[in-house]
Design a protein around this motif. Structure first.
Motif, PDB file in Angstrom:
ATOM      1  N   UNK A  93      -9.904   6.939  -1.662  1.00  0.00           N
ATOM      2  CA  UNK A  93      -9.359   7.958  -0.736  1.00  0.00           C
ATOM      3  C   UNK A  93     -10.007   9.146  -1.243  1.00  0.00           C
ATOM      4  N   UNK A  94     -10.615   9.090  -2.548  1.00  0.00           N
ATOM      5  CA  UNK A  94     -11.151  10.340  -3.091  1.00  0.00           C
ATOM      6  C   UNK A  94     -10.301  11.604  -3.316  1.00  0.00           C
ATOM      7  N   UNK A  95      -8.963  11.107  -3.947  1.00  0.00           N
ATOM      8  CA  UNK A  95      -8.045  12.152  -4.034  1.00  0.00           C
ATOM      9  C   UNK A  95      -7.631  11.919  -5.687  1.00  0.00           C
ATOM     10  N   UNK A 126      -1.302   1.151 -12.874  1.00  0.00           N
ATOM     11  CA  UNK A 126      -2.184   2.476 -13.078  1.00  0.00           C
ATOM     12  C   UNK A 126      -3.403   1.919 -12.362  1.00  0.00           C
ATOM     13  N   UNK A 127      -3.982   0.844 -12.749  1.00  0.00           N
ATOM     14  CA  UNK A 127      -5.325   0.424 -12.184  1.00  0.00           C
ATOM     15  C   UNK A 127      -5.300   0.151 -10.638  1.00  0.00           C
ATOM     16  N   UNK A 128      -4.387  -0.330 -10.001  1.00  0.00           N
ATOM     17  CA  UNK A 128      -4.048  -0.294  -8.616  1.00  0.00           C
ATOM     18  C   UNK A 128      -4.014   0.994  -7.930  1.00  0.00           C
ATOM     19  N   UNK A 129      -3.546   1.930  -8.610  1.00  0.00           N
ATOM     20  CA  UNK A 129      -3.542   3.127  -8.354  1.00  0.00           C
ATOM     21  C   UNK A 129      -4.882   4.153  -8.291  1.00  0.00           C
ATOM     22  N   UNK A 130      -5.469   3.974  -9.336  1.00  0.00           N
ATOM     23  CA  UNK A 130      -6.743   4.346  -9.551  1.00  0.00           C
ATOM     24  C   UNK A 130      -7.719   3.911  -8.531  1.00  0.00           C
ATOM     25  N   UNK A 131      -7.555   2.778  -8.313  1.00  0.00           N
ATOM     26  CA  UNK A 131      -8.538   1.977  -7.182  1.00  0.00           C
ATOM     27  C   UNK A 131      -8.236   2.685  -6.046  1.00  0.00           C
ATOM     28  N   UNK A 132      -6.923   2.751  -5.632  1.00  0.00           N
ATOM     29  CA  UNK A 132      -6.536   3.367  -4.285  1.00  0.00           C
ATOM     30  C   UNK A 132      -7.110   5.033  -4.333  1.00  0.00           C
ATOM     31  N   UNK A 174       4.023   7.596 -16.455  1.00  0.00           N
ATOM     32  CA  UNK A 174       3.856   6.507 -17.583  1.00  0.00           C
ATOM     33  C   UNK A 174       2.562   5.685 -17.392  1.00  0.00           C
ATOM     34  N   UNK A 175       2.244   5.480 -15.987  1.00  0.00           N
ATOM     35  CA  UNK A 175       1.274   4.771 -15.517  1.00  0.00           C
ATOM     36  C   UNK A 175       0.010   5.670 -15.427  1.00  0.00           C
ATOM     37  N   UNK A 176       0.087   6.788 -15.574  1.00  0.00           N
ATOM     38  CA  UNK A 176      -1.029   7.953 -15.770  1.00  0.00           C
ATOM     39  C   UNK A 176      -1.384   8.499 -14.481  1.00  0.00           C
ATOM     40  N   UNK A 177      -0.400   8.651 -13.436  1.00  0.00           N
ATOM     41  CA  UNK A 177      -0.498   9.028 -12.429  1.00  0.00           C
ATOM     42  C   UNK A 177       0.630  10.052 -12.085  1.00  0.00           C
ATOM     43  N   UNK A 178       0.760  11.100 -12.648  1.00  0.00           N
ATOM     44  CA  UNK A 178       2.014  11.886 -12.506  1.00  0.00           C
ATOM     45  C   UNK A 178       1.970  12.551 -11.167  1.00  0.00           C
ATOM     46  N   UNK A 179       3.181  12.563 -10.618  1.00  0.00           N
ATOM     47  CA  UNK A 179       3.443  13.556  -9.375  1.00  0.00           C
ATOM     48  C   UNK A 179       3.904  14.846  -9.706  1.00  0.00           C
ATOM     49  N   UNK A 180       2.822  15.656  -9.024  1.00  0.00           N
ATOM     50  CA  UNK A 180       3.123  17.300  -9.238  1.00  0.00           C
ATOM     51  C   UNK A 180       4.342  17.772  -8.330  1.00  0.00           C
TER      52      UNK A 180
END
Length: 232
Positions: free
Chosen positions: A230-232, A220-226, A82-88
């Protein structure tokens, strides 16, 4: 704390979650009726072999296929999507490897045995939490359970946390309108860590996906920045 003594549910991946990763922290290891029912449907043997490497997203190789039905894990998986960072779960990559799962307490009991605040104040338990902060130094810390962000503000706990994470801001508490129960979501920025406090994924009644999704910009913004760092 020695790494082999760590109170964690998934594997350590050097260069990813051993330092500066994303830490998931709950109250303690639960085992409610739904998890017990999931285990009854187990069709694969439980390995519990430390040589098997598993991410948070897919613990089945170690714990058996019932791990794919654990409510706590699946709710977090849904929230990340939902935050735009799905875990595969099928093809785990570098992002999945950055996650380490632990708990404030080493103990196990459904619903904290009704003694959440008492257990959080117990020095043995908050000492366990802080030892993992010191060992892994997460860059993003998710507290899954609203009582922990309040416990973190205690002077003795906060002082030791700050010794690792540096200067801090007062928690920002956000409560949005509509969408069912209006849970408070809290954010606290430290020099070296972003702390995000959320409702307990499997223990909070009334939390709707629409409400969790409404925090996609903030979380989602915090995760995107992280991920960018980390370039991941």
């Amino acid at each position: 704390m020695k790494r082999e003594d760590a109170n964690i549910a998934n594997s350590i991946f050097p260069g990813f979650n051993d330092k500066h990763g994303i830490m998931f922290c709950g109250y303690e290891w639960g085992y409610d009726k739904e998890d017990q029912e999931a285990d009854k449907l187990q069709t694969e043997p439980v390995a519990l072999n430390g040589d098997i490497k598993v991410t948070f997203a897919n613990k089945a190789p170690m714990y058996g296929d019932s791990a794919l039905r654990w409510k706590y894990d699946n709710k977090i998986m849904t929230w990340f999507e939902l935050w735009g960072h799905p875990l595969n779960r099928e093809n785990e990559g570098d992002f999945e490897k950055t996650i380490i799962q632990t708990n404030w307490c080493r103990s196990q009991a459904p619903n904290m045995g009704g003694e959440i605040k008492k257990k959080l104040r117990d020095e043995k338990n908050w000492g366990n939490f802080l030892s993992h902060i010191e060992a892994f130094e997460p860059s993003v810390l998710f507290l899954f359970g609203s009582e922990m962000i309040e416990a973190l503000q205690r002077s003795d706990i906060l002082k030791r946390f700050k010794s690792v994470m540096g200067t801090h801001e007062i928690p920002t508490r956000i409560q949005k309108d509509g969408m069912g129960t209006r849970f408070v979501i809290s954010f606290q920025n430290f020099e070296k860590c972003n702390v995000i406090s959320l409702p307990h994924p499997s223990g909070s009644r009334g939390v709707r996906n629409e409400y969790i999704k409404s925090f996609a910009d903030e979380i989602g913004g915090i995760l995107s920045e992280y991920r960018a760092k980390r370039s991941i």
